[in-house]
Design a protein around this motif. Structure first.
Motif, short mmCIF file in Angstrom:
data_model
loop_
_atom_site.label_atom_id
_atom_site.label_comp_id
_atom_site.label_asym_id
_atom_site.label_seq_id
_atom_site.Cartn_x
_atom_site.Cartn_y
_atom_site.Cartn_z
N GLY A 126 0.84 -1.19 0.00
CA GLY A 126 0.00 0.00 0.00
C GLY A 126 0.87 1.24 0.00
N PHE A 127 0.26 2.38 0.23
CA PHE A 127 0.99 3.63 0.18
C PHE A 127 0.94 4.33 1.53
CE2 PHE A 127 -0.60 2.97 -4.18
CZ PHE A 127 0.63 2.81 -4.81
N PRO A 128 2.02 5.01 1.91
CA PRO A 128 2.03 5.72 3.19
C PRO A 128 1.19 6.98 3.14
CG PRO A 128 4.06 6.16 2.01
CD PRO A 128 3.31 5.13 1.20
N THR A 129 0.53 7.30 4.23
CA THR A 129 -0.14 8.59 4.35
C THR A 129 0.90 9.69 4.49
OG1 THR A 129 -0.23 8.44 6.75
CG2 THR A 129 -2.08 7.48 5.53
N VAL A 130 0.45 10.92 4.42
CA VAL A 130 1.37 12.05 4.59
C VAL A 130 2.06 11.96 5.95
CG1 VAL A 130 1.54 14.57 4.79
CG2 VAL A 130 0.06 13.55 3.04
N PHE A 190 6.31 8.03 -3.28
CA PHE A 190 6.56 8.16 -1.84
C PHE A 190 7.48 7.03 -1.37
CE2 PHE A 190 2.09 10.19 -1.38
CZ PHE A 190 2.58 11.38 -1.88
N HIS A 191 7.21 5.81 -1.83
CA HIS A 191 8.09 4.69 -1.51
C HIS A 191 9.47 4.88 -2.14
CE1 HIS A 191 5.32 2.16 0.64
NE2 HIS A 191 4.45 2.11 -0.36
N THR A 192 9.48 5.37 -3.37
CA THR A 192 10.76 5.57 -4.07
C THR A 192 11.61 6.59 -3.34
OG1 THR A 192 9.64 5.08 -6.16
CG2 THR A 192 11.81 6.13 -6.29
N ALA A 193 11.02 7.70 -2.93
CA ALA A 193 11.78 8.75 -2.24
C ALA A 193 12.38 8.22 -0.94
CB ALA A 193 10.87 9.94 -1.95
N LEU A 194 11.58 7.47 -0.18
CA LEU A 194 12.07 6.94 1.10
C LEU A 194 13.15 5.89 0.88
CD1 LEU A 194 11.94 6.84 4.16
CD2 LEU A 194 10.04 5.22 3.96
N THR A 195 12.95 5.00 -0.09
CA THR A 195 13.95 3.96 -0.35
C THR A 195 15.25 4.57 -0.86
OG1 THR A 195 12.14 2.44 -0.91
CG2 THR A 195 14.35 1.77 -1.53
N THR A 250 6.56 -3.42 -5.23
CA THR A 250 8.00 -3.47 -5.02
C THR A 250 8.76 -3.36 -6.34
OG1 THR A 250 7.65 -4.85 -3.07
CG2 THR A 250 9.87 -4.81 -3.97
N ASP A 251 8.26 -4.01 -7.39
CA ASP A 251 8.92 -3.94 -8.70
C ASP A 251 8.78 -2.55 -9.32
OD1 ASP A 251 9.73 -6.60 -8.58
OD2 ASP A 251 7.90 -7.33 -9.52
N LEU A 252 7.61 -1.93 -9.13
CA LEU A 252 7.41 -0.58 -9.66
C LEU A 252 8.37 0.41 -9.01
CD1 LEU A 252 3.51 -0.59 -9.69
CD2 LEU A 252 5.00 -0.67 -11.69
N VAL A 253 8.52 0.30 -7.70
CA VAL A 253 9.47 1.16 -6.99
C VAL A 253 10.89 0.88 -7.48
CG1 VAL A 253 10.46 1.69 -4.72
CG2 VAL A 253 7.98 1.42 -4.98
N GLY A 254 11.19 -0.39 -7.72
CA GLY A 254 12.52 -0.75 -8.24
C GLY A 254 12.81 -0.09 -9.57
N VAL A 255 11.82 -0.07 -10.47
CA VAL A 255 12.01 0.59 -11.77
C VAL A 255 12.27 2.08 -11.57
CG1 VAL A 255 10.83 1.29 -13.89
CG2 VAL A 255 10.69 -1.08 -13.11
#
Length: 446
Positions: free
Chosen positions: A13-17, A75-80, A426-431
């Motif tokens: 899922g996605f993190p809230t603000v 949001f996941h990409t920025a944090l990772t 997870t794969d989308l964030v990896g791309v």
């Protein structure tokens, strides 16, 4: 091409603000010698917008999440990315850059999408809780711009904060963390860098994801490579519409980040990632229908959508009392559907060859209409429900809400009959992360 080791277990899922800010704040508190936090600006509703600087290289990269608040993969990409930079001294040394990461540039708009963040695989839930600001209220499309008859200076506080950061650090690289909805992966860059284009085209396959080879977002895009396009500017879109004999001001408003960053010679890269895909998105076989007919059908469907949304608005307009962001958005997007239909009609008329469309082109054109129905129909329904929930709805508004809800549920049912596959987050964030690093390396060596 090195691929990143991504977080486990798999993202769902996605993190809230609030959750996103808590994660970044913890990172800065645990590594204060590496992560420097400051307030970049304030949102229209008074929320602080932090930026986190990591690294100390002479060149600068700006990475911004939430540039469109319905696009939270970033949001996941920025944090990772931030976690990887903190943990990997070798990577920091290799890139030799200072990264300025803005986790969420539009917290107000993002909060209005959080209703579907926990269940991103459900297209119906996504549409019902969807929010996208009116074009002149979007951070990405509200930079100051003066071009021919277009003069835009209604710069949002969030956009001003991002522009001030650009002017302060004069970035070698800017990545706005966008994503799409249905299809395959595609990219934008504003520089003819053959090596970077080839690398971007190859990244999705390393994560088992398809490239998007159907209809591009706009027919005036310039293709640089497989699923890689030149980053469009508002001025180019203006000229394209003017060339069709249409009024560009019916569609365009403010400038984009790529327009603004021309003054700094910045490399701009965007990785567009879908939540869902379909077998037809990569099928170049015959679609059994002429391409001209496909474009004409899209124009007719967009015009009908604009009429449906506009008709519902016209029947309740005199009785609406709450100027909600959803309502402002629908007031902008309803006529925009008609403007897009006009452009597609004119494009179809000018097509030189009546070739047969591919299955990918048929699917992407049809699904674009399904997407717009769920997006903007969902926003209209939410706007009407706000009036009803507040206890101030005129009987006309209540009756229109009930009638439009039936129409909307038919649109949802039609969309849900299309067999889509939800792509692993997870794969989308990896791309997206691999694309950011590829662009960073290109910016450093330029």
């Amino acid at each position: 091409m090195p691929s990143l080791t991504l977080p486990q277990p798999a993202l769902t899922g996605f993190p809230t603000v609030n959750a996103l800010e808590a994660a970044f704040l913890a990172l800065s508190e645990n590594a204060p010698h590496l992560v420097r936090r400051r307030i970049l600006g304030w949102s229209r509703l008074g929320e602080p917008i932090p930026v986190y600087a990591i690294g100390d290289g002479p060149k600068h990269a700006v990475i911004a999440g939430g540039v469109h608040p319905n696009e939270p993969i970033g949001f996941h990409t920025a944090l990772t990315l931030a976690e990887r930079l903190v943990a990997d001294e070798g990577l920091r040394r290799e890139l030799g850059m200072t990264f300025h990461i803005v986790p969420c540039i539009d917290p107000d708009g993002t909060r209005m999408n959080e209703g579907w963040f926990a269940s991103p695989g459900d297209r119906g839930s996504y549409g019902r809780a969807f929010y996208r600001p009116a074009p002149d209220e979007q951070v990405e499309w509200s930079f100051p711009l003066s071009y021919k008859r277009l003069h835009f200076d209604r710069v949002l506080p969030e956009t001003r904060a991002l522009a001030d950061l650009f002017d302060e650090v004069e970035p070698a690289l800017f990545v706005g963390l966008h994503n799409a909805e249905v299809g395959g992966v595609y990219f934008y860059v504003n520089r003819d860098d053959d090596a970077l284009v080839r690398e971007l085209s190859a990244i999705p396959a390393h994560h088992g994801l398809p490239l998007d080879i159907g209809e591009p977002e706009s027919p005036d895009l310039v293709r640089l490579g497989d699923a890689v396009f030149r980053c469009p500017t508002v001025a180019e879109r203006y000229d394209y519409l003017e060339g069709l004999g249409l009024d560009p001001l019916a569609e365009v408003s403010g400038g984009g980040s790529a327009d603004y960053l021309q003054r700094h010679g910045t490399l701009v890269m965007v990785a567009e990632l879908p939540y869902w895909t379909h077998d037809d998105v990569a099928d170049e076989g015959s679609g059994g229908i002429s391409y001209r007919r496909v474009v004409q059908d899209r124009a007719e469907a967009l015009r009908a959508l604009g009429e449906t949304l506009g008709g519902a608005l016209s029947r309740v307009e005199a009785h609406l009392t709450i100027p909600s962001p959803m309502l402002r958005g629908v007031r902008a997007f309803a006529p925009l559907m008609t403007a897009l239909a006009d452009a597609e009609d004119e494009r179809a008329r000018r097509l030189a060859l009546d070739r047969i469309a591919t299955r990918a082109e048929v699917f992407s054109n049809e699904d674009a209409v399904r997407s717009f129905r769920l997006r903007f129909g969902g926003m209209l329904l939410r706007a009407l429900e706000v009036e009803c929930a507040a206890g101030v709805a005129h009987d006309t508004v209540r009756r229109e809400r009930d009638a439009f809800r039936d129409v909307y549920e038919e649109w949802v049912a039609e969309a849900e009959r299309v067999p889509l596959r939800t792509l692993p987050l997870t794969d989308l964030v990896g791309v997206q992360l691999d694309a950011v690093l590829a662009a960073a390396r290109a910016a450093v060596t330029a």
